[in-house]
Design an enzyme around this catalytic site. Structure first.
Site, PDB file in Angstrom:
ATOM      1  N   CYS A 180       0.842  -1.196   0.000  1.00  0.00           N
ATOM      2  CA  CYS A 180       0.000   0.000   0.000  1.00  0.00           C
ATOM      3  C   CYS A 180       0.880   1.250   0.000  1.00  0.00           C
ATOM      4  CB  CYS A 180      -0.909  -0.006   1.223  1.00  0.00           C
ATOM      5  SG  CYS A 180      -2.053   1.406   1.300  1.00  0.00           S
ATOM      6  N   ASP A 187       0.450   3.775   1.711  1.00  0.00           N
ATOM      7  CA  ASP A 187       0.428   4.380   3.044  1.00  0.00           C
ATOM      8  C   ASP A 187       1.851   4.677   3.525  1.00  0.00           C
ATOM      9  OD1 ASP A 187       0.322   4.542   6.043  1.00  0.00           O
ATOM     10  OD2 ASP A 187      -1.798   4.138   5.697  1.00  0.00           O
ATOM     11  N   ARG A 190       3.072   4.936   6.309  1.00  0.00           N
ATOM     12  CA  ARG A 190       3.493   4.236   7.533  1.00  0.00           C
ATOM     13  C   ARG A 190       4.000   2.818   7.250  1.00  0.00           C
ATOM     14  NH1 ARG A 190      -2.169   4.591  10.409  1.00  0.00           N
ATOM     15  NH2 ARG A 190      -2.676   3.936   8.272  1.00  0.00           N
ATOM     16  N   HIS A 231      -2.136  -3.883   5.037  1.00  0.00           N
ATOM     17  CA  HIS A 231      -1.871  -3.452   6.413  1.00  0.00           C
ATOM     18  C   HIS A 231      -3.191  -3.172   7.130  1.00  0.00           C
ATOM     19  CE1 HIS A 231      -2.665   0.971   6.013  1.00  0.00           C
ATOM     20  NE2 HIS A 231      -2.370   0.729   4.748  1.00  0.00           N
ATOM     21  N   CYS A 285      -6.193  -0.094   6.996  1.00  0.00           N
ATOM     22  CA  CYS A 285      -6.012   0.514   5.675  1.00  0.00           C
ATOM     23  C   CYS A 285      -7.199   1.418   5.340  1.00  0.00           C
ATOM     24  CB  CYS A 285      -5.870  -0.581   4.625  1.00  0.00           C
ATOM     25  SG  CYS A 285      -5.679   0.040   2.935  1.00  0.00           S
TER      26      CYS A 285
END
Length: 242
Positions: free
Chosen positions: A44, A46, A48, A100, A103
């Site tokens: 992803c 993302d 993080r 994750h 999400c």
């Protein structure tokens, strides 16, 4: 490090490069010569979820493709080109599809939240949601998003596996494994979701077993009827999500 401006990024970069050269003299000289990763990470976007830091791998050791909610579909030439380059040119041995927990893309799909243009992309996760509606309805609301995160990973593992890139690679005897994992932003740990495929013959069994594991992991029976797992419609290479 705390970043307060764009210029800080350059300062942090110079500090990192200097530290790497002190700790491992000649690191960048060797890095520039060749890219020889054994792994591909499909994750992803993302911020993080950084692949190298999570796995403890150095630059050059993992080939990375990221997009919103780690989706692989036959219409996305970006993802398929990255997979093709990793498999055919770099000869990676393992591909990890990594979702994750928590999400935002999966949550938006589950709750029908409109986010804009990305709704068209997230439609792919809604297809996963709809396919597993009975399972998700049997899962407590507070963990439903994370259950869908895992189901989405399982689906994307199969989407990678039925791509023409993988079909051709396995047909010529190339050894490539595709794994489904999930990352916990809350604890920093990777979870093996128990779906690994190494060829076309293992797809259906691996998929069904993964879905059953997800069902048992997240369901909290309260005397109701057991969840019936609908059979997955067969996919042909290039068809994308059913």
């Amino acid at each position: 490090m705390t970043t307060t401006s764009i210029q800080d990024l350059f300062a942090h970069n110079r500090a990192w490069a200097a530290q790497m050269e002190r700790d491992r003299p000649g690191f960048f000289t060797s890095l520039v010569k060749q890219q020889t990763p054994k792994y591909m990470w499909i994750g992803c976007s993302d911020s993080r979820v950084p692949a190298n830091q999570i796995t403890g791998l150095d630059p050059g050791e993992v080939f990375v493709h990221r997009n919103v909610a780690n989706i692989v579909v036959s219409s996305d030439l970006n993802a398929l080109s990255a997979i093709q380059f990793a498999v055919d040119v770099l000869k990676v041995e393992d591909i990890m599809v990594v979702g994750h927990y928590g999400c935002g893309g999966v949550k938006a799909a589950l709750e029908n939240v409109r986010v804009g243009l990305a709704d068209n992309w997230i439609r792919n996760i809604k297809n996963v949601r709809d396919r597993h509606q009975a399972l998700l309805e049997a899962v407590p609301a507070d963990v439903r998003t994370d259950a869908l995160v895992e189901l989405n990973v399982a689906e994307q593992v199969i989407n990678v596996a039925v791509s023409t890139v993988m079909v051709d690679a396995w047909a010529r005897g190339q050894k490539v494994n595709i794994h489904g994992w999930a990352f916990g932003v809350h604890d920093g740990l990777l979870q093996d979701l128990g779906i690994t495929v190494s060829g076309e013959k293992s797809l259906e069994g691996a998929y069904k077993a993964a879905v059953q594991r997800i069902r048992h992991k997240w369901s909290r029976p309260a005397g109701g009827e057991p969840v019936t797992i609908e059979p997955r419609r067969n996919r042909q290479p290039g068809n994308g999500p059913a």
